[in-house]
Write an enzyme that holds these catalytic residues in place. Structure first.
Site, PDB file in Angstrom:
ATOM      1  N   ASN A  96      -7.044   0.190  -0.274  1.00 34.13           N
ATOM      2  CA  ASN A  96      -6.916  -0.504   1.014  1.00 34.13           C
ATOM      3  C   ASN A  96      -7.797   0.217   2.033  1.00 34.13           C
ATOM      4  O   ASN A  96      -7.426   1.262   2.561  1.00 34.13           O
ATOM      5  CB  ASN A  96      -5.455  -0.513   1.448  1.00 34.13           C
ATOM      6  CG  ASN A  96      -5.254  -1.219   2.776  1.00 34.13           C
ATOM      7  OD1 ASN A  96      -6.221  -1.625   3.433  1.00 34.13           O
ATOM      8  ND2 ASN A  96      -4.002  -1.369   3.180  1.00 34.13           N
ATOM      9  N   LYS A 149     -10.549  -3.126  -1.191  1.00 33.55           N
ATOM     10  CA  LYS A 149     -10.095  -4.199  -0.299  1.00 33.55           C
ATOM     11  C   LYS A 149     -10.737  -4.029   1.064  1.00 33.55           C
ATOM     12  O   LYS A 149     -10.522  -3.035   1.749  1.00 33.55           O
ATOM     13  CB  LYS A 149      -8.572  -4.191  -0.171  1.00 33.55           C
ATOM     14  CG  LYS A 149      -8.073  -5.342   0.695  1.00 33.55           C
ATOM     15  CD  LYS A 149      -6.639  -5.670   0.435  1.00 33.55           C
ATOM     16  CE  LYS A 149      -6.152  -6.770   1.347  1.00 33.55           C
ATOM     17  NZ  LYS A 149      -4.719  -6.996   1.205  1.00 33.55           N
ATOM     18  N   GLY A 192      -2.828 -15.751   7.494  1.00 31.60           N
ATOM     19  CA  GLY A 192      -2.423 -17.149   7.400  1.00 31.60           C
ATOM     20  C   GLY A 192      -3.578 -18.117   7.548  1.00 31.60           C
ATOM     21  O   GLY A 192      -4.749 -17.721   7.488  1.00 31.60           O
ATOM     22  N   CYS A 244      -6.746  -1.656   6.625  1.00 30.45           N
ATOM     23  CA  CYS A 244      -5.539  -2.072   7.334  1.00 30.45           C
ATOM     24  C   CYS A 244      -5.686  -1.862   8.834  1.00 30.45           C
ATOM     25  O   CYS A 244      -5.999  -0.762   9.278  1.00 30.45           O
ATOM     26  CB  CYS A 244      -4.324  -1.299   6.838  1.00 30.45           C
ATOM     27  SG  CYS A 244      -2.821  -1.809   7.671  1.00 30.45           S
ATOM     28  N   THR A 263       0.825  -1.203   0.000  1.00 29.37           N
ATOM     29  CA  THR A 263       0.000   0.000   0.000  1.00 29.37           C
ATOM     30  C   THR A 263       0.866   1.263   0.000  1.00 29.37           C
ATOM     31  O   THR A 263       1.787   1.394   0.804  1.00 29.37           O
ATOM     32  CB  THR A 263      -0.930  -0.013   1.227  1.00 29.37           C
ATOM     33  OG1 THR A 263      -1.778  -1.168   1.140  1.00 29.37           O
ATOM     34  CG2 THR A 263      -1.779   1.249   1.278  1.00 29.37           C
TER      35      THR A 263
END
Ligand SMILES: Cc1cc2nc3c(=O)[nH]c(=O)nc-3n(C[C@H](O)[C@H](O)[C@H](O)COP(=O)(O)OP(=O)(O)OC[C@H]3O[C@@H](n4cnc5c(N)ncnc54)[C@H](O)[C@@H]3O)c2cc1C
Ligand SMILES: Cc1cc2nc3c(=O)[nH]c(=O)nc-3n(C[C@H](O)[C@H](O)[C@H](O)COP(=O)(O)OP(=O)(O)OC[C@H]3O[C@@H](n4cnc5c(N)ncnc54)[C@H](O)[C@@H]3O)c2cc1C
Ligand SMILES: Cc1cc2nc3c(=O)[nH]c(=O)nc-3n(C[C@H](O)[C@H](O)[C@H](O)COP(=O)(O)O)c2cc1C
Ligand SMILES: Cc1cc2nc3c(=O)[nH]c(=O)nc-3n(C[C@H](O)[C@H](O)[C@H](O)COP(=O)(O)O)c2cc1C
Ligand code: FES
Ligand code: FES
Lengths: 232, 297, 297, 232
Positions: B109, B140, B192, B112, B28
């Site tokens: 973005n 996003k 993850g 975040c 970003t």
């Protein structure tokens, strides 16, 4: 940057540490001071390890089992495979006149390979206990000091110093030998510039240690390392 | 379509990895340069990892002057991720990028967790960005909202051409010995394997609500994981955390995905898009009928 | 203090398990009886599980008439979890429970992802509940919000006496063979180990923002996990998913927690409450100083 | 309800299934038709399994490896331990006059133990292939039919039927023998009434199969089972 699943040949105790011997596969051992990312079985992220020794067809690492990942690496059994990426980062510059290796604790890890490349120069190694000092046997021409004596208490001047060890030691060495090549550490997720996790302050800016280091000289630029949090 | 997740690959530091992608997504970029947060910035957890990088980036000026031309030399499709702290930031960033032919897609973005979030809403930002560029805009989004379908619909109505789902979720890890937070910022973004079911649910809901193109991400490690995101509604898939352990993942996942797709009877991965919904819809219509056996008894 | 997580234990079906708890929390009770959602209602994922039980419960009338007296016979502290679809529902439920001495604490389930959420806000519901009962009120919040500290503060200001953190997060799993959603409702609530970092972050933020008593939960399997929640700010800890695999968890976790606490130098588990913050605060104040070594160079 | 880590004694193939022999420990084998929750190594949730055989000091299960969990159970190696909880649920009622066991596929699992308890009555077992029918050897006095013949095509009347098998078979059996005791299945997270995951519709209401079942008679109440989703 190559990546390969290597076979574990042996895992030998050296004092509190472990010497992990891997079949080299097609990986290049790289330069002394460079590192590899080793994937501990059962863990998401690989861990950075300096190459310790590079006998024919082997890559050998010296591991201090300080946490979950390093414990898993140390517990690997012969016959298992371990995925390894590297060599990574920038190694030591070897064109010096009067080399001296100065290290502390697990900081001796890159020295056997480095010593070989430099023609076995003198080394000065500090350890917490005699048990830890077992690792000194891996380094030719080594003089050992034990706590409370510090390597910097007995370090001669006028040498081209290669240092590796805990941060306070590196700072102390740099104060006495401003040209020293210092091997820094930072937690790393990738080792090849992808994650920005390994930032340290270099030249007044946070930069990636895996890309700019891990070997850095202090003299090149006025820089300070952001102090890592001292836990409790 | 296999992309990297923003912030999980530097194409200049690892060009060979980037070239295996269908498009490279930048970390970003913000209006001003940012050093990012103090170290320690990463921590592994049992089923994922935390990061508190804090959008370290050179800022839009240096990005346009120095980074973008070098990225263009790689000759791969470029998506630029942008982030800001107010609606105007996004509008300005999009306007600056709009002039550059090297840029194929702009990813906004909006999610975040490592910086103070934009105060204005998704709608305001997407609307402002839309007015500032003709380039395709991907919004996003975070899964850390009560209703991701509603957020996705808002982004679509404000003019987003596609969605990127999901960003990280706030998490905390404590040091084994001291119980102090491992990260210097205490909490960070959780990514993850643990995110997989969350990402699947977000893609599933957003696809049903909007039908927009979706870049699915969150814990993808294998072709199977990619296929699941596509079946849930993604039209592309991005690799994040997996790249740290396996920079070869782009090629590997692409091969696995093609094989998995065929195993499930789809000629191409994209033919599987939305497959999970077809089965659900037939079920839902089933429910209006009385179960056959019950009426027999 | 070790509790069960709401919906993860039936004290009447497993009284021996319930008796090992410091308090038993009921499955969420709603104004009317609910069968819950159609099966399949549970699915295992790599790092957790999904459920779409859908608040199956006998409804408040039958609960008060039949269930509560039987629970009272067990002679353990009782927390009753309540849920509804409008502010009035919560107010009514609290009023009904207020008359019953058997009930020690009322937990307001403000966050179940398996039913259409209450339209009104946390503030409205807690305010209405507060006006309807003098019993201690714990607000159970979701981590799937942009800012859990803000939600926690809102609940505190509206009169909550404590917080329960966290509820499940929406997730999706697909069938291995068919790629159809495993759950009949498609998405469900994600619980178990994957939630640990998310729960820790939520407890950490809510403790800092409110200082209220907090029941921490989310993937607790061991005494270590419980200690981490306490260090992050919890004053008690609830066991959910772990009970399904290990009904002996209450006794085991209690023993492990006591041992872990001593290992870390705390005489009792509660002495560790907020320990992670003390270390953080000293760090934060450190940051205002120049790093000592830097100034030396 | 007891829980114990039991030692794996053996894991023997029986056609496509596995016969898993565990050291009994202090667990009670319970009644035929009752079940245990077995924790597959590496998985969060245990899986329900009917007791198949109860030789002295053993608990034996017959496992069809249909998914991740059952595959992990089937792959357990002798010497490993496996955590087991039980016995759980309600078994078959054994006070009948003229028992007949009717089963299909992995549905034969509880029959060896049940047959023993009932004095080895006749059994009628249906399988997809001869390979699957290998499991019939575990059940005394068994007559086997193979696809496309169904057990209900050849099932005699006037018996007290004990049935276990896939749902369509259970429904077909119940239509021909309304008093049959049927062993139902549902995905279960806990097996002891904690999770409400195993709901099936009983007497017009969704109720917990692990508490009310898994053995249910159809006659007791007019009930329908909510149809489980047929995948694709
Ligand atoms: C370039 C480089 C080369 C290295 N070479 C070696 C080597 O040859 N042999 C060796 O034993 N170790 C080496 N290390 C350190 C080693 O990588 C870390 O000890 C390891 O990553 C810790 O992982 P863990 O999961 O065991 O510990 P964790 O559980 O993650 O942490 C345990 C403790 O170690 C600290 N820690 C975590 N990562 C690092 C890190 N990268 N540097 C410093 N402290 C850390 C944590 O803050 C914590 O206090 C090297 C590190 C770098 C960056
Ligand atoms: C009381 C009871 C006794 C049982 N006894 C035996 C036995 O003796 N031997 C044996 O092999 N199996 C038995 N089963 C079935 C067994 O528990 C399931 O096959 C197993 O839980 C599936 O887990 P998995 O992870 O392998 O499959 P998953 O990967 O979870 O699923 C694989 C497939 O099986 C279906 N499935 C999952 N769980 C169940 C379930 N509980 N019942 C029916 N279908 C399911 C899924 O929908 C999917 O299609 C029993 C089930 C119950 C409820
Ligand atoms: C170290 C790191 C840095 C990240 N930086 C960014 C970023 O700059 N911008 C952004 O939109 N997402 C960023 N993310 C989020 C990822 O793009 C991705 O949404 C998330 O990690 C989930 O995917 P994964 O589970 O595959 O990693 C970052 C993630 C990580 C792990
Ligand atoms: C099967 C199941 C049913 C649940 N039912 C409820 C409920 O009725 N009310 C509620 O507030 N939370 C409910 N929860 C959420 C749990 O109380 C808890 O918040 C969540 O599972 C996280 O804890 P864990 O990871 O330890 O399971 C349920 C969770 C599960 C797994
Ligand atoms: S370790 Fe990932 S950028 Fe350096
Ligand atoms: S399996 Fe959990 S209630 Fe039946």
């Amino acid at each position: 940057m190559q990546r390969e699943a290597l076979r574990v040949l042996a895992s030998e105790p050296v004092g509190p540490y472990r010497l992990l011997r891997l079949a080299r596969g097609r990986l290049d051992p790289g330069m002394p001071g460079q590192f590899f990312m080793l994937s501990p079985p059962g863990h998401l992220l690989p861990r950075p390890m300096s190459l310790c020794l590079a006998p024919p067809r082997e890559l050998v690492f010296l591991i201090d089992p300080v946490g979950k990942g390093t414990r898993a690496l140390a517990e690997a059994e012969p016959g298992e495979t371990m995925t390894v990426l590297g060599p990574l980062g920038n190694g030591y510059c070897l064109r010096v006149e009067k080399p001296l290796l100065v290290g502390g604790g697990i900081g001796v890890a890159p020295f056997p390979y480095l010593s070989h490349a430099l023609g076995e120069p003198p080394a000065l190694l500090g350890f917490r206990t005699a048990h830890h000092a077992a690792a000194a046997a891996l380094v030719p021409n080594a003089e050992v000091v034990l706590d409370p004596t510090l390597v910097t208490d007995v370090m001669p001047s006028d040498y081209d110093v290669f240092a590796c060890g805990p941060e306070p030691m590196l700072w102390a060495v740099a104060r006495r030998a401003p040209d020293a090549q210092l091997a820094w550490e930072a937690p790393m997720a990738c080792g090849f510039g992808a994650c920005y996790g390994c930032a340290v302050e270099i030249g007044g800016e946070l930069r990636r240690l895996c890309v700019e280091g891990p070997i850095l000289e202090l003299k090149a630029s006025r820089w300070r390392k952001v102090r890592r949090r001292e836990a409790a | 379509m296999i992309l990297n997740a923003s912030g999980c690959l530097d194409a200049l530091a690892a060009p060979d990895v980037a070239r295996r992608l269908d498009a490279f997504v930048t970390k970003t970029v913000t209006p001003l340069p940012r050093e990012g947060n103090a170290p320690v910035r990463i921590a592994e957890t049992d089923a994922g990892m935390l990061n508190s990088i804090g959008l370290a980036n050179p800022g839009i000026d240096r990005f346009l002057a120095a980074t973008l031309p070098r990225l263009a030399e790689l000759a791969i499709r470029l998506w630029v991720s942008v982030g800001g702290f107010a609606t105007d930031d996004y509008a300005d960033l999009c306007r600056r990028l709009d002039e550059r032919d090297e840029v194929q897609v702009i990813e906004l973005n909006l999610s975040c967790p490592n910086v103070e979030g934009p105060e204005e809403t998704v709608v305001d930002i997407v609307t402002a960005a839309r007015a500032s560029t003709g380039k395709p805009l991907f919004a996003k989004l975070s899964a850390a909202v009560p209703d991701v379908a509603a957020t996705a619909t808002a982004a679509a109505e404000a003019g987003a051409d596609g969605l990127s789902l999901v960003n990280t979720i706030r998490g905390l890890a404590l040091d084994e010995r001291t119980l102090a937070p491992t990260l210097a910022t205490a909490t960070g973004g959780y990514s993850g394997p643990a995110l997989r079911p969350i990402a699947l649910a977000a893609v599933f809901a957003a696809y049903r609500a909007t039908g927009l193109p979706i870049v699915g991400m969150g814990g993808v490690e294998t072709g199977r994981h990619a296929l699941e995101l596509i079946a849930a509604g993604a039209s592309a898939c991005a690799l994040g955390t997996v790249l740290f352990a396996d920079p070869r993942a782009p090629g590997r996942v692409r091969t696995e995905l093609a094989a998995e797709s065929r195993t499930h009877g789809f000629e191409t991965p994209l033919a599987a898009r939305g497959a999970s919904h077809t089965i659900v819809s037939s079920l839902l219509s089933d429910k209006t009928k009385k179960p056959a056996i019950a009426s027999e008894m």
